[in-house]
Design a protein around this motif. Structure first.
Motif, PDB file in Angstrom:
ATOM      1  N   UNK B  45       0.834  -1.204   0.000  1.00 49.08           N
ATOM      2  CA  UNK B  45       0.000   0.000   0.000  1.00 49.08           C
ATOM      3  C   UNK B  45       0.865   1.249   0.000  1.00 49.08           C
ATOM      4  N   UNK B  46       2.160   1.065   0.223  1.00 51.35           N
ATOM      5  CA  UNK B  46       3.106   2.177   0.121  1.00 51.35           C
ATOM      6  C   UNK B  46       4.312   1.684  -0.673  1.00 51.35           C
ATOM      7  N   UNK B  84      -0.077  -3.692   4.991  1.00 47.62           N
ATOM      8  CA  UNK B  84       0.846  -3.223   3.951  1.00 47.62           C
ATOM      9  C   UNK B  84       2.175  -3.968   4.052  1.00 47.62           C
ATOM     10  N   UNK B  86       4.546  -3.588   1.558  1.00 47.00           N
ATOM     11  CA  UNK B  86       5.479  -2.745   0.780  1.00 47.00           C
ATOM     12  C   UNK B  86       6.235  -3.520  -0.296  1.00 47.00           C
ATOM     13  N   UNK B  89      10.132  -8.540   1.443  1.00 50.83           N
ATOM     14  CA  UNK B  89      10.011  -9.800   2.171  1.00 50.83           C
ATOM     15  C   UNK B  89      10.046  -9.637   3.685  1.00 50.83           C
ATOM     16  N   UNK B  90      10.970  -8.786   4.201  1.00 52.22           N
ATOM     17  CA  UNK B  90      11.080  -8.675   5.661  1.00 52.22           C
ATOM     18  C   UNK B  90       9.834  -8.030   6.264  1.00 52.22           C
ATOM     19  N   UNK B  91       9.280  -7.051   5.563  1.00 49.87           N
ATOM     20  CA  UNK B  91       8.042  -6.428   6.055  1.00 49.87           C
ATOM     21  C   UNK B  91       6.892  -7.442   5.947  1.00 49.87           C
ATOM     22  N   UNK B  95       4.243  -8.476   8.914  1.00 44.54           N
ATOM     23  CA  UNK B  95       2.791  -8.233   8.889  1.00 44.54           C
ATOM     24  C   UNK B  95       1.988  -9.536   8.822  1.00 44.54           C
TER      25      UNK B  95
END
Lengths: 305, 388
Positions: B45-46, B84, B86, B89-91, B95
């Motif tokens: 989403x960003x 989100x 982004x 992979x780490x984000x 989430x």
């Protein structure tokens, strides 16, 4: 929720190891390198591949990964014997880009597609709990070992080298050996952190080890307090937990995105100006003061080396 | 401090105690039966990929609204918890961990091959059903028991494109340019193999690193190779930049790509330079699905434009319908709503009739099949020119 908190604790523990290793090089050694994530990558990929391809038990593979990262650090510490300051930053940046480029293009690492199918370190319903406890023990041993190292005679030699290498050399001390050792220990810790990450999260991709990871690590050390034992530890925990805490605020995307993005870059600048000793650096002895040689009260040469 | 002595405890209160103590459980059960049925959605989403993610989330929200307006699932509302990732992979790991462990979703949908691969171990370990909607790496079919794709993988459309260009378009020499990341390398590999297998010759096969902005060197190599067709497997910003630089250097060779280039903004930016570009899509066109024109009208009414990456949004729109069918199956079987039971429901149902992507059937290898549509930019608009 417990499982989520344990995962967060594991990530924080891995970041503590990374930040402690980086602090040895940057904080105590005054060697401004941005290549620390590359040793994290070398440790992660080596450990994962050794266990996958050679069937080596995971704990042994992690130790071998750390050793390979420590040995690979010679590739960067040797140039640092000739250059320091800005030149070392450029050399380390080149080293980082080069290694990430290789990982991105070599088939054995999974190249740009990433490496999956990594062997899990622990197979148990309480996997996260067991992993978190092991990681906390490793972190505790590391922190005490670093404390022992930097507060003893060798630590004073490191500080003297950082504050004035020429005077240090004129006393007959070997700055080269100290630099190579610092890089090896710091990079070995990063390699160990990489192995611990790989065998828990079970997927690696070169994207994780770019320049943004360098900025994140730098923020952990600077915000916590460089050249102190507890600073990077608490900085790493703080900056692992903070982005997750912000996510729980459920802010609108338009607010959340810039906030997350500015967090790591903005904090470094803010702290260098407002609180150079870092959050946990104490009144003297850490952060910018240490780099400028003000912690010893000696005639340290001004400027970061 | 008030204390109750043993003598004060009557038989009536002893009898009443279990009822009082049991009340929270009864109330909790009643509340649980009215609680919405939640599933997760992780998408960018960003960041640079949000251009696709935001429109895909609009499609998900509309689908959930429509399902709830039609009565929900056995009278219960469906709810999408959107996070989100982004496209990192780490984000994604962070989430998705939160979705499963904090929000307790039994199933979630996500996209972007690098994230899908990173979060697959979590889905398998936690036994949460993951539907990949819009990631097309051929590796996705091998990611484990709990990972399924509702979206045909690159080995479907790129194989079809390679063959179609040779047999139907009489293209004999191809240059292949691709970004060196998950989607680019895998897609280019399949296209190259398919074009060669059809009888064509790949005269140039070049990768480039991400975040590059100048493609002059690549374009000059293409000119020297003199191909009939240039296939670009890249992210949309790079695709637009490469074609723009080709046109600036006077190279008007036909260009092809995959669904990521199915983007009206790309046509706006390239202007006449976009004419003739052929892209693949694996979602049905208006000719094959009567709901697509109404869906496009909805976009015009709400946003005064077409969605970015129409085929992707069609699949995202239909994913909540799959979730609704899985929830219904589990509830009808009077089973607890867990990831394990959602997976069993998927295997029991197998085929789903969906509003914008027609009928999809999950294969044993966790994939789905779909025809490939070829769209070409003509007079500033995408038009269907073939189907295989």
């Amino acid at each position: 929720m417990t499982e989520f908190l344990l995962t967060l604790a594991i990530l924080a523990g891995i970041n503590v190891l990374l930040a402690c290793g980086f602090n040895l090089i940057l904080g105590y050694g005054g060697l401004v390198s941005v290549a620390q994530p590359v040793f994290y990558a070398i440790g992660a990929y080596s450990s994962a591949l050794i266990s996958m391809k050679l069937g080596v038990p995971v704990p042994l593979a992690m130790i071998l990964g750390a050793l390979i990262a420590a040995i690979a650090s010679i590739g960067l510490s040797l140039p640092s014997l000739r250059v320091s300051g800005d030149y070392l930053v450029i050399a380390s940046m080149g080293f980082q880009l080069g290694i990430v480029h290789i990982i991105n293009n070599v088939e054995i690492t999974g190249a740009a597609s990433g490496l999956s199918g990594i062997v899990s370190a622990v197979e148990s319903p309480s996997r996260s709990m067991i992993y978190a406890v092991i990681l906390m023990c490793i972190c505790a041993v590391t922190i005490f070992a670093i404390r022992w190292l930097v507060t003893g005679p060798y630590g004073r030699a490191i500080t003297a080298m950082r504050n004035d290498e020429d005077v240090f050399a004129s006393l007959g001390r070997d700055a080269v050996r100290i630099k190579v050792t610092l890089f090896a220990v710091g990079s070995g810790l990063a390699g160990l952190a990489g192995g611990l990450y790989a065998h828990y999260f079970l997927f690696l991709t070169p994207d994780q080890y770019g320049i943004f990871s360098s900025a994140t690590l730098l923020t952990m050390v600077v915000v916590g307090g460089a050249a102190t034992v507890r600073g990077p530890v608490l900085g790493a925990i703080f900056l692992t937990v903070l982005p997750e805490a912000i996510r729980f605020l459920d802010l609108p995307i338009a607010v959340m995105a810039p906030l997350q993005g500015a967090l790591f870059t903005g904090l470094v600048i803010l702290f260098l100006f407002v609180k150079p000793e870092g959050l946990f650096g104490g009144k003297a002895g850490g952060g910018l003061d240490a780099w400028q040689g003000r912690d010893t009260g000696g005639s340290g040469r001004k400027g970061v080396k | 401090m008030n204390r109750i002595s043993a003598s004060q405890i009557s038989r009536r209160s002893i009898l009443a105690a279990p009822l009082v103590l049991g009340m929270p459980y009864v109330i909790g059960r009643a509340e649980a039966q009215n609680e919405p049925l939640r599933f997760g959605v992780a998408d960018p989403l960003t960041g640079p990929s949000a251009i696709f993610g935001l429109d895909q989330m609009q499609a998900v929200r509309w689908a959930v609204e429509d399902i709830n307006a039609a009565g929900g699932v056995n009278g219960r509302k469906l709810e999408a918890i959107i996070v989100d990732h982004q496209a990192k992979p780490d984000v994604g790991i962070a989430v998705v961990t939160r979705l499963i462990q904090v929000d307790k979703v039994p199933a979630f949908i996500t996209a972007f091959s690098n994230v899908v691969k990173a979060v697959a171990p979590i889905a398998n370990r936690e036994k949460a059903l993951m539907l990949s909607v819009g990631a097309n790496s051929p590796d996705i079919k091998n990611l484990g028991d709990y990972v399924y794709t509702t979206f045909p993988l690159a080995d479907v459309d790129m194989r079809a494109l390679g063959s179609w260009l040779y047999t139907k378009q009489n293209k004999r020499k191809a240059a292949v340019l691709y970004v060196n990341h998950e989607t680019g390398t895998e897609g280019a590999k399949v296209f190259t193999a398919a074009f060669k297998a059809a009888g064509g010759e790949v005269v140039l096969n070049e990768s480039y690193e991400e975040q590059r902005s100048d493609f002059t060197g690549l374009v000059l190599k293409v000119r020297a190779a003199n191909p009939d067709i240039v296939h670009i497997h890249s992210v949309i910003s790079d695709f637009t930049a490469i074609v723009a630089q080709m046109r600036q250097l006077g190279l008007n060779t036909q260009v092809t790509s995959f669904q990521t280039a199915f983007n009206p903004k790309m046509i706006q930016e390239l202007g006449k330079g976009a004419e003739g570009i052929i892209v693949t899509a694996m979602a049905p066109s208006a000719e094959d699905n009567a709901n697509v024109p109404k869906y496009l009208e909805r976009w015009q009414a709400a946003h005064k434009r077409e969605p970015i990456g129409l085929p992707y949004t069609q699949y995202f729109h239909d994913a909540p319908y799959i979730m609704a069918a899985l929830f219904k199956h589990v509830l009808d079987q009077k089973q607890p709503v867990t990831g394990e039971n959602m997976r069993k429901a998927l295997l029991a149902i197998r085929s789903f009739d969906l509003p914008l992507t027609n009928r999809i059937t999950f294969n044993d290898d966790h994939t789905v099949n779909a025809p490939t549509y070829f769209w070409q930019v003509k007079d500033g608009k995408f038009q269907v020119v073939g189907k295989l």
